[in-house]
Design an enzyme around this catalytic site. Structure first.
Site, PDB file in Angstrom:
ATOM      1  N   HIS A 172     -10.063  -4.132  10.546  1.00 51.60           N
ATOM      2  CA  HIS A 172     -10.766  -4.123   9.258  1.00 51.60           C
ATOM      3  C   HIS A 172     -12.149  -3.484   9.370  1.00 51.60           C
ATOM      4  CE1 HIS A 172      -7.652  -7.136   8.504  1.00 51.60           C
ATOM      5  NE2 HIS A 172      -7.881  -6.963   7.204  1.00 51.60           N
TER       6      HIS A 172
ATOM      7  N   GLU B 121       0.815  -1.229   0.000  1.00 50.88           N
ATOM      8  CA  GLU B 121       0.000   0.000   0.000  1.00 50.88           C
ATOM      9  C   GLU B 121       0.837   1.264   0.000  1.00 50.88           C
ATOM     10  OE1 GLU B 121      -0.620  -2.557   2.027  1.00 50.88           O
ATOM     11  OE2 GLU B 121      -2.666  -3.193   1.514  1.00 50.88           O
TER      12      GLU B 121
END
Lengths: 430, 323, 324
Positions: free
Chosen positions: C129, C60
């Site tokens: 998450h 990322e």
């Protein structure tokens, strides 16, 4: 000892956030009598003289000459006894009030008359909205009971203080002035009197008349587009002004009105009657525009272009009848207001569309002739802005009052008579 | 194919290296007089890397560099005055005084920027190479980065993706032996960092970073390979930071002997010695005098340039209308 | 008009923009062959090829930095970061790179990239998450942050975001992907920075974005049964913020509840309430009420997670409290 605060509210209806202390007529320690001039303040458009409310001694000055005080502020104290107040006398602008809005906190936290229910050192807890409405309506929050959490005064509490016995069918907006920029409402009655000011003025034009209209009525003074708090609203034509007013009334849930209009506001009132969007019950016109082509273009231009108080004063004097003088500080206050709200450009644009070449570019006579409600026209015989001869174009059904010695602004020059005539029009509708 | 620089190209590299050296020394002098602002990161002794590596690039190629990027700015074609004016925060600076010396850019010239987040230039060049590949352009991106940046995590991510996708990017490692004050052997598990290239399936080469010709040859070959679509490569240029981390560096961790040894191998000296074989002394002296004069003039002009005026950046307004 | 799921609306926006502009390309984890873990990019690799729809390694940090410079050099990348919880890995690229260059380089670069991600709780995905993290993103100058709540806005705003020359972080919500709604046909753009009034009301204003808009609408229904008329404003864009819509609504209702699925302290709800004080203080009849996540990690177990998330009941309670 009892203290009697000298407060701006005693100057009458006032919609400015702050006033300027021009001069004190007494100094701390002086003996004063009820009715004596005690302090002169400059308000929205005028120098206002505040009189002592009680006999006693001036024991404290909270705002020195040259200082700005929030509306509602305590300017000083009159005491029943000669003892001086312990607080130091403000001789320099204090940083809090000079900074602007935070000065309001002082105003409401200031000591109040002994007859009020709160202890003098109580901080008043009120919502910002409640404070704003109270300020605009000239209500002292010290006398209002809060029903919110922690006794917080909310909008509904101020509304109740303004009108303890609301009529059941009352339009919603009027009870509270909620959120309606530029609308001021006082009193109570089902059908409100809507007042429309003239070119270059704002709703404070009605400040002398409003308190004289009586108690059992509802009034709404609006700032027309390009003026006052509605400076950011566009205005190109009389029709557009009328549409704006009608939108404003509709937003407030008002369907029936009595109209009062001065000069440009008079023309706007007539245009509003043609729209058919509100049910007009009566019309009172003060030196209305639109009844003939002539207008003193120099006055209009001078009004919009003058940049110094002296220059403006020369032109403003033309509003009044011969030999009349403006209150001291009036022109300076007007200039300050124009600069503060920055509407000079808006005014010049309006002049270009409505009054170019010394001519009124619109004809309201047909609208006037079409009226089927009580109609009254008030005109100063010494009007040097729009000739009083225009009154001759009034239809037969309209009452016409030509006031000797009065100029273009009967509401300022003859407020009591103007108020009486407005109420006679209103009452004549039954 | 670019392999060995011509005499003219080498002379141009020498001229630019001289200008950068005079620039760095001029900044050092002005710093001592208190006329610079903020830290200045000088690249004295490393000029061959930034100048010779960018000498292989074409106009449409892009380069990213570090907070110590003066040689790259000049090497990729920027004029002295906008660079110096930027260093002194002038309105005429390459970035109107907003960037300062660490973040200079000239988008037209393909200098897409100095970067003062150590390691950030590596994915930056990789992203430009990605753009070139997606658009099918025949260009390459170059990243000049240091041995300190080689230790960042983002270096790994970017090099892996560059190699994975065969992106047209050349990684030029300017190994100047220090990450701020910490020597490379205290930071890195390996002495020759370029051996990591093998881990990405990427070719690499180690060169003398003070030898402009060696840098040019190696970088040129790697750039042409990338341009052909064969993917990225790494050139490790061994050099040495002569003047400390920045003007705020107190020093004391570089030995005199070490500095003296590297000064003996000054890239300016190495290039001059090589050039004497093909260029007569008078020409070299002329080039040297011209470089000095140009830098002096650029300093004088930039220092008399106006300061910028502050204005709020509307593009950053958090509200959808002006307030 | 077509009835579409939120994820399908996003897919349509991507497909249309890629077909119209060859400089638009997508990259991200699992977005190619698999079509994205939330199926937003389904079928796009088949249609546009492996160069313009790239499966990436789990990187990322570099991917976001690459989106910044790819955007500066002629393309319009759309990067998918699978969970907003991974955004901290992208922060250098956003805070130190993307946010500065337009200004620092004197307006000479554009950065037309879109970072799509999805956040929010309610699905049992646990502490790493389930977060929204929108406050963290909206804090950064020079970057737009939008969070549509309906399929129509999802499509129209994604198209607008791809065409925008500034970086745009496009926040989706895992519990919105299957929501169906009418989506106008054709090339319809919904401008960024404009709020939408979903429900007119006069007593209290509810301000929200993304999934919280759905909760706010439910809360307005509950409040109606209480005799309270609630106005629901879908801000749609966190930055730039449509402050005029906020002021207009509060000038009508004088009571505000701000809802945000992020943490409370230093959060977006705090920014909204400060903004309201800046622009509409004198319209307030009560303090602004905040409905947010409590300041703690999001637990896994269903009753623990549900207890923590803002919902219609909490919004209703806050509205009633502010009207006291």
């Amino acid at each position: 000892m009892a203290n009697h605060p000298i407060s701006i509210e005693s100057a009458g209806g006032e919609y400015m956030e702050a006033v300027l202390v021009v001069s004190w007529a007494a100094k701390p320690g002086d003996r004063v009598k009820a009715g004596d001039l005690i302090v002169t303040v400059e308000t929205a458009k005028a120098a206002t003289e505040v009189e002592a409310s009680h006999d006693g001694w001036l024991t404290r000055i909270d705002f020195a000459e040259g200082q700005e005080a929030p509306v509602g502020a305590v300017l000083g104290l009159i005491s029943d006894t000669e003892e001086m107040a312990t607080e130091p006398i403000a001789s320099q602008p204090d940083p809090v009030s000079a900074a602007g809005t935070s000065g309001l906190e002082n105003a409401f936290a200031a000591p109040v008359a002994a007859s009020t229910p709160r202890a003098t050192d109580d901080r008043i807890i009120a919502s910002p909205l409640a404070r704003r409405i109270a300020r605009q309506a000239g209500i002292d929050l010290a006398g209002v009971t809060g029903t919110g959490p922690n006794g917080r005064i909310k909008q509904r509490d101020v509304a109740r203080a303004l009108d303890p016995h609301p009529a059941p069918a009352r339009p919603k907006g009027l009870s509270s002035t909620s959120g309606a920029a530029g609308i001021m409402a006082t009193g109570s009655r089902l059908i409100p009197i809507v007042l429309l000011h003239g070119f270059g003025a704002d709703k404070s034009a009605w400040r002398q008349v409003l308190p004289l209209l009586g108690k059992d009525i509802e009034t709404l003074a609006l700032d027309l587009p390009g003026h006052g708090s509605s400076t950011d609203q566009p205005a190109d034509s009389i029709e557009q002004l009328a549409y704006w007013v009608s939108d404003k009334l509709e937003a407030e849930g008002i369907e029936h009105v009595h109209l009062v209009g001065h000069s440009l506001g008079g023309a706007t009132a007539l245009a509003l009657t043609s729209l058919g969007r509100v049910a007009v019950q009566s019309v009172t016109l003060l030196a209305p525009a639109g009844l003939g082509p002539e207008i003193n273009g120099s006055f209009i231009t001078g009004l919009t272009r003058s940049e110094t108080p002296d220059a403006l004063e020369r032109w403003l004097t033309l509003m009044l009848g011969e030999n009349a003088a403006l209150p001291q500080g009036y022109a300076a206050a007007v200039i300050r207001q124009i600069e503060k709200i920055g509407n000079r450009g808006a005014l010049e644009a309006l002049v270009g569309r409505l009054f170019a070449h010394d001519t009124q570019a619109f004809d309201m006579v047909p609208a006037l002739k079409a009226l089927s409600v009580p109609t009254r026209i008030i005109w100063g015989r010494s009007d040097r802005v729009i000739p009083a001869s225009h009154a001759a174009r009034a239809p037969d059904f309209a009452a016409v009052h030509l006031l000797p010695g009065v100029g273009h602004v009967p509401q300022m020059e003859a407020p009591a008579l103007t108020a009486r005539l407005i109420m006679e029009t209103v009452r004549s509708t039954g | 194919m670019k392999n060995t620089p011509s005499v003219e190209e080498h002379l141009e590299i020498y001229r630019k290296m001289l200008m950068v050296r005079h620039l760095e020394e001029g900044l050092g002098a002005l710093h001592k007089e208190g006329r610079t602002r903020g830290p200045i990161h000088r690249c004295d002794g490393q000029e061959a890397v930034g100048i010779a590596a960018t000498a292989v690039l074409e106009a449409g190629d892009k380069v990213t560099t570090t907070h110590r990027g003066h040689a790259v700015y000049i090497g990729k074609g920027m004029e002295l005055r906008p660079v110096i004016a930027e260093i002194f925060g002038r309105e005429t600076g390459a970035c109107a005084g907003r960037a300062g010396h660490m973040l200079v850019a000239d988008v037209e010239k393909g200098v897409i920027g100095g970067n003062a987040i150590v390691g950030a230039g590596i994915p930056a060049a990789t992203g430009m190479a990605l753009s070139m590949q997606v658009m099918g352009q025949p260009n390459v991106a170059m990243c000049v980065f240091g041995d300190g940046a080689a230790q960042t995590g983002i270096c790994h991510e970017a090099m892996n993706m560059a190699a994975l996708w065969k992106l047209p990017v050349v990684f030029v490692l300017e190994h100047n032996q220090f990450g701020l004050t910490v020597p490379s052997d205290v930071q890195s598990s390996v002495k020759d960092i370029s051996i990591r290239a093998a881990g990405y399936g990427m070719p690499s080469e180690i060169v003398d970073g003070n030898d402009a010709v060696a840098v040019y040859r190696a970088v040129g070959a790697m750039a042409e390979r990338a341009r052909r679509g064969e993917g990225p490569g790494m050139i490790e240029c061994k050099t040495y930071r002569l003047e400390g981390f920045s003007t705020s560096d107190m020093g004391g961790y570089q030995t005199k002997e070490e500095i003296a040894a590297w000064k003996a191998r000054d890239p300016l000296k190495i290039s001059r010695d090589a050039l004497t074989a093909d260029v007569d002394e008078a020409k070299l002296v002329e080039v040297e005098a011209k470089a000095k004069a140009d830098v002096d003039e650029a300093f004088a002009t930039a220092l008399s340039d106006p300061m910028p005026q502050f204005a709020i950046d509307e593009a950053c307004n958090p509200y959808s209308e002006a307030h | 008009m077509a009835l579409m799921r939120y994820a399908e609306a996003l897919n349509a926006a991507l497909r249309e923009e890629m077909a119209a502009d060859p400089s638009v390309f997508l990259f991200g984890e699992d977005i190619g062959r698999y079509g994205g873990v939330f199926k937003v990019t389904k079928g796009l690799m088949e249609e546009f090829g492996e160069s313009r729809v790239r499966d990436t390694p789990i990187s990322e940090q570099a991917m976001t930095a690459m989106a910044v410079t790819a955007a500066m050099t002629g393309t319009r990348p759309v990067l998918e970061i699978m969970y907003a919880d991974f955004i901290p890995l992208s922060l250098d690229a956003l805070v130190n790179q993307a946010s500065i260059y337009n200004y620092i380089w004197d307006g000479k670069v554009k950065m037309p990239f879109v970072l799509r991600t999805q956040g929010g709780g309610g699905s049992g995905a646990g502490a790493q998450h389930s977060k929204a993290l929108d406050s963290m993103l909206a804090h950064i100058p020079g970057i737009k942050v939008v969070a549509p709540s309906t399929p129509a806005d999802a499509k129209g705003m994604l198209k607008a975001a791809i065409r925008d020359d500034q970086p745009v972080v496009f926040l989706e919500h895992k519990l919105l992907y299957n929501v169906r709604g009418e989506v106008p046909d054709g090339d319809i753009i919904v401008p960024l920075g404009k709020a939408a009034t979903l429900r007119e009301g006069k007593d209290v204003s509810l301000f929200a974005t993304s999934k919280m808009v759905v909760e706010a609408v439910k809360a307005a229904d509950l409040l109606q049964a209480d005799g309270i008329s609630a106005e629901v404003i879908d801000l749609r864009s966190l930055r730039p913020l449509d402050v005029n819509a906020i002021v207009t609504s509060i000038s009508k209702t004088h009571h505000a509840v701000v809802v945000n699925e992020g943490w409370r302290f230093c959060g977006y709800a705090a920014e909204l309430s400060a903004t309201i004080m800046d622009f509409a203080f004198d319209e307030l009849d009560a303090p602004v009420a905040r409905v947010t996540l409590p300041d703690m990690p999001i637990p896994y177990s269903e009753p623990l997670e549900i207890a923590m998330l803002p919902n219609a009941d909490k919004i209703r309670a806050a509205a009633l409290a502010t009207l006291k």
